[in-house]
Design an enzyme around this catalytic site. Structure first.
Site, PDB file in Angstrom:
ATOM      1  N   GLY A   1      -1.544   0.390  18.292  1.00 41.12           N
ATOM      2  CA  GLY A   1      -1.911   0.061  16.918  1.00 41.12           C
ATOM      3  C   GLY A   1      -1.197   0.949  15.923  1.00 41.12           C
ATOM      4  O   GLY A   1      -1.667   2.041  15.594  1.00 41.12           O
TER       5      GLY A   1
ATOM      6  N   ARG B   1     -10.037  -0.792   8.033  1.00 39.28           N
ATOM      7  CA  ARG B   1      -9.100  -1.751   8.638  1.00 39.28           C
ATOM      8  C   ARG B   1      -8.521  -1.200   9.932  1.00 39.28           C
ATOM      9  O   ARG B   1      -8.198  -1.949  10.853  1.00 39.28           O
ATOM     10  CB  ARG B   1      -8.021  -2.184   7.659  1.00 39.28           C
ATOM     11  CG  ARG B   1      -6.967  -1.159   7.231  1.00 39.28           C
ATOM     12  CD  ARG B   1      -5.871  -0.957   8.239  1.00 39.28           C
ATOM     13  NE  ARG B   1      -4.655  -0.431   7.664  1.00 39.28           N
ATOM     14  CZ  ARG B   1      -3.767   0.284   8.321  1.00 39.28           C
ATOM     15  NH1 ARG B   1      -3.975   0.657   9.584  1.00 39.28           N
ATOM     16  NH2 ARG B   1      -2.656   0.676   7.738  1.00 39.28           N
TER      17      ARG B   1
ATOM     18  N   LYS C   1       0.859  -1.172   0.000  1.00 38.63           N
ATOM     19  CA  LYS C   1       0.000   0.000   0.000  1.00 38.63           C
ATOM     20  C   LYS C   1       0.897   1.224   0.000  1.00 38.63           C
ATOM     21  O   LYS C   1       1.834   1.313   0.794  1.00 38.63           O
ATOM     22  CB  LYS C   1      -0.918   0.045   1.218  1.00 38.63           C
ATOM     23  CG  LYS C   1      -1.918   1.206   1.117  1.00 38.63           C
ATOM     24  CD  LYS C   1      -2.774   1.355   2.356  1.00 38.63           C
ATOM     25  CE  LYS C   1      -2.053   2.140   3.433  1.00 38.63           C
ATOM     26  NZ  LYS C   1      -2.937   2.552   4.542  1.00 38.63           N
TER      27      LYS C   1
ATOM     28  N   LYS D   1       5.140  11.242  16.618  1.00 38.54           N
ATOM     29  CA  LYS D   1       3.738  11.279  17.019  1.00 38.54           C
ATOM     30  C   LYS D   1       3.584  10.743  18.441  1.00 38.54           C
ATOM     31  O   LYS D   1       4.311   9.829  18.864  1.00 38.54           O
ATOM     32  CB  LYS D   1       2.870  10.462  16.062  1.00 38.54           C
ATOM     33  CG  LYS D   1       2.553  11.162  14.761  1.00 38.54           C
ATOM     34  CD  LYS D   1       1.484  10.387  13.999  1.00 38.54           C
ATOM     35  CE  LYS D   1       1.034  11.113  12.755  1.00 38.54           C
ATOM     36  NZ  LYS D   1      -0.049  10.391  12.055  1.00 38.54           N
TER      37      LYS D   1
ATOM     38  N   ASP E   1       1.896   6.574  14.297  1.00 38.45           N
ATOM     39  CA  ASP E   1       2.402   5.646  13.282  1.00 38.45           C
ATOM     40  C   ASP E   1       3.630   6.207  12.582  1.00 38.45           C
ATOM     41  O   ASP E   1       4.043   5.727  11.530  1.00 38.45           O
ATOM     42  CB  ASP E   1       1.315   5.315  12.263  1.00 38.45           C
ATOM     43  CG  ASP E   1       0.805   6.551  11.534  1.00 38.45           C
ATOM     44  OD1 ASP E   1       1.273   7.673  11.850  1.00 38.45           O
ATOM     45  OD2 ASP E   1      -0.060   6.414  10.651  1.00 38.45           O
TER      46      ASP E   1
ATOM     47  N   MET F   1      -4.254   4.630  18.579  1.00 36.12           N
ATOM     48  CA  MET F   1      -4.241   4.368  17.143  1.00 36.12           C
ATOM     49  C   MET F   1      -3.595   5.483  16.316  1.00 36.12           C
ATOM     50  O   MET F   1      -3.437   5.338  15.112  1.00 36.12           O
ATOM     51  CB  MET F   1      -5.685   4.161  16.654  1.00 36.12           C
ATOM     52  CG  MET F   1      -6.455   3.094  17.422  1.00 36.12           C
ATOM     53  SD  MET F   1      -5.659   1.476  17.441  1.00 36.12           S
ATOM     54  CE  MET F   1      -5.775   1.058  15.708  1.00 36.12           C
ATOM     55  N   GLY F   2      -3.224   6.595  16.951  1.00 38.80           N
ATOM     56  CA  GLY F   2      -2.751   7.736  16.181  1.00 38.80           C
ATOM     57  C   GLY F   2      -1.280   7.706  15.813  1.00 38.80           C
ATOM     58  O   GLY F   2      -0.882   8.226  14.767  1.00 38.80           O
TER      59      GLY F   2
ATOM     60  N   GLN G   1     -11.540   9.374  11.027  1.00 42.69           N
ATOM     61  CA  GLN G   1     -11.368   7.993  11.470  1.00 42.69           C
ATOM     62  C   GLN G   1     -12.337   7.605  12.588  1.00 42.69           C
ATOM     63  O   GLN G   1     -12.602   6.418  12.807  1.00 42.69           O
ATOM     64  CB  GLN G   1      -9.924   7.799  11.941  1.00 42.69           C
ATOM     65  CG  GLN G   1      -9.576   6.436  12.518  1.00 42.69           C
ATOM     66  CD  GLN G   1      -9.845   5.259  11.605  1.00 42.69           C
ATOM     67  OE1 GLN G   1     -10.270   4.191  12.056  1.00 42.69           O
ATOM     68  NE2 GLN G   1      -9.618   5.440  10.318  1.00 42.69           N
TER      69      GLN G   1
END
Length: 323
Positions: A294, A110, A67, A227, A223, A220-221, A138
């Site tokens: 995540g 996802r 991706k 961050k 990545d 989840m933020g 999101q």
């Protein structure tokens, strides 16, 4: 090559479909059947964009692909979403490119699925109050996916944008759930059984002392390097789970606590995949604060794209082009 548009991808893969597919993929990762390859993520130096490539393969299915895309923060005035990405699948037998799948919706669904899977396996069984920090694009995916694995009754949310909160309120209330817009992040944490952070923040939004015993957190933020959504002391005090250990410690929420020496790799209890397949231990008591880091892995994107391609071929949908 089969080309699947954004609208068709939405028709082919539901939130529930994504949860089932990603859960299976996480278990395959734990068994060693599926593997993520090193991530490329770079500042473009143009249009304030961040561009990345995530790739991987699952030999048990099999599928193989990548991706590519990222974050273009100036897209909204152009009528486009800030996150833009596409998935390219290859025939594992020959290496030929076999499908191109628009991945904006699939990335959203996802990501929601990943968080919901962690909630399913790590939160208390009686968890019914959801707290969300960040109600941008999101947040709806997070809500819908969480509602698919836990019987929610109320949602507390915080966002610096009143417009975002009102848009999110409409989604929450469409599910028949009570909605509380909080002016303080601490109030969200004080109310939540399940707490999801989904922002682009680069500084802590939640503090250790705000979190109640028994809370499950899906962070989840984070990545990308830099961050951050959680106080490193909070990360160090929680029981830690992850999608990919190397990513959690370098680009995920754990990166800051790890860099400060507050946690080591040995402090990560288990991957979510190992909890699913029974080789790893999950929550031990109703008092533990569990944290799922995540970071987002290639295999999540590839498994939902693969599912979309399978269904499109079965139904004679999509556009086939010479390549």
């Amino acid at each position: 090559m089969l080309v699947i548009s954004e609208n068709l991808a939405q028709e082919l893969v539901s939130v529930e479909d994504a949860i089932a597919a990603v859960e299976t993929c996480f278990a395959a990762m734990a068994r060693g059947d599926a593997r993520n390859y090193p991530v490329v993520r770079e500042l473009v130096g143009y249009a304030d964009a961040v561009y990345g490539v995530k790739a991987g393969g699952d030999t048990s299915v099999p599928f193989l692909g990548l991706k590519a895309g990222g974050y273009w923060p100036n897209n909204l005035p152009k009528g486009l979403t800030n996150h833009q990405s596409s998935t390219l699948l290859f025939d594992p037998e020959t290496g030929r490119a076999s499908a191109l799948v628009s991945a904006n919706y699939l990335t959203g669904v996802r990501t929601g699925a990943s968080s919901a899977i962690a909630t399913k396996w790590l939160s208390r069984r009686d968890a019914s109050v959801l707290g969300i920090i960040g109600t941008g694009g999101q947040s709806a995916y997070q809500l819908l996916a969480t509602a698919a694995v836990r019987e929610l009754r109320r949602v507390h949310a915080w966002d610096p944008s009143a417009d975002n909160l009102e848009r999110f309120r409409a989604v929450v209330e469409s599910l028949g759930l009570e909605f509380v817009a909080e002016t303080e992040r601490r109030a969200v944490a004080a109310s939540a059984d399940i707490l999801i952070t989904v922002t682009p923040s680069q500084s802590p939004l939640l503090e250790k002392d705000w979190i109640r015993p028994g809370t499950h957190i899906s962070a989840m933020g984070a990545d990308t390097k830099g961050k951050q959504e959680l106080d490193p002391a909070l990360v160090a005090s929680a029981v830690l789970f992850y999608d990919e250990a190397a990513q959690a410690l370098t680009i995920g929420e754990c990166q800051h606590a790890f860099a400060e020496g507050l946690i080591a790799e040995a402090d990560l209890r288990a991957s979510i995949g190992s909890v699913i397949d029974g080789s790893g231990e999950g929550r031990r008591s109703d008092q533990e604060i569990t944290l799922f880091d995540g970071t987002g892995v290639a295999l999540q994107d590839l498994v939902v794209a693969h599912l979309a391609v399978q269904r499109a071929r079965e139904r004679g949908l999509g556009q086939t082009v010479d390549y």
